[in-house]
Design a protein around this motif. Structure first.
Motif, PDB file in Angstrom:
ATOM      1  N   UNK A   1       0.830  -1.204   0.000  1.00 32.32           N
ATOM      2  CA  UNK A   1       0.000   0.000   0.000  1.00 32.32           C
ATOM      3  C   UNK A   1       0.859   1.248   0.000  1.00 32.32           C
ATOM      4  N   UNK A   2       0.568   2.144  -0.921  1.00 31.65           N
ATOM      5  CA  UNK A   2       1.221   3.456  -0.985  1.00 31.65           C
ATOM      6  C   UNK A   2       0.167   4.517  -0.679  1.00 31.65           C
ATOM      7  N   UNK A   3       0.341   5.230   0.422  1.00 28.80           N
ATOM      8  CA  UNK A   3      -0.655   6.254   0.752  1.00 28.80           C
ATOM      9  C   UNK A   3      -0.698   7.330  -0.327  1.00 28.80           C
ATOM     10  N   UNK A   4      -1.878   7.868  -0.516  1.00 27.94           N
ATOM     11  CA  UNK A   4      -2.065   8.944  -1.491  1.00 27.94           C
ATOM     12  C   UNK A   4      -1.372  10.195  -0.957  1.00 27.94           C
ATOM     13  N   UNK A   5      -0.561  10.778  -1.795  1.00 34.12           N
ATOM     14  CA  UNK A   5       0.130  12.022  -1.419  1.00 34.12           C
ATOM     15  C   UNK A   5      -0.790  13.211  -1.693  1.00 34.12           C
TER      16      UNK A   5
END
Length: 76
Positions: free
Chosen positions: A71-75
């Motif tokens: 999972x890559x958090x939304x920037x």
């Protein structure tokens, strides 16, 4: 048994996995953390619950979201 089942489910997708549970469910949070998941920030939790789940505001306030390593958090 739970760890084996979760490990199997993880192999069924190449996409990130998000899990929602009650904040008060310490046993559940510990289980997922032990199995490589991490808690997302409160801000990210609210965004995710509003995007991927259909839950009332009170449930958002009393829940947590855990994510796997993909999972890559939304920037913002």
């Amino acid at each position: 048994m739970g760890t084996k089942l979760l490990s199997h489910l993880v192999t069924l997708t190449d996409k990130p996995i998000l899990i929602g549970t009650w904040d008060s469910a310490e046993w559940a949070k510990k289980f997922y953390i032990k199995n490589g998941f991490r808690l997302v920030s409160s801000h990210e939790k609210k965004r995710l619950l509003n995007t991927y789940w259909n839950v009332p505001e009170r449930q958002i306030e009393t829940s947590v979201v855990l994510c796997d390593s993909q999972w890559e958090p939304k920037r913002i």
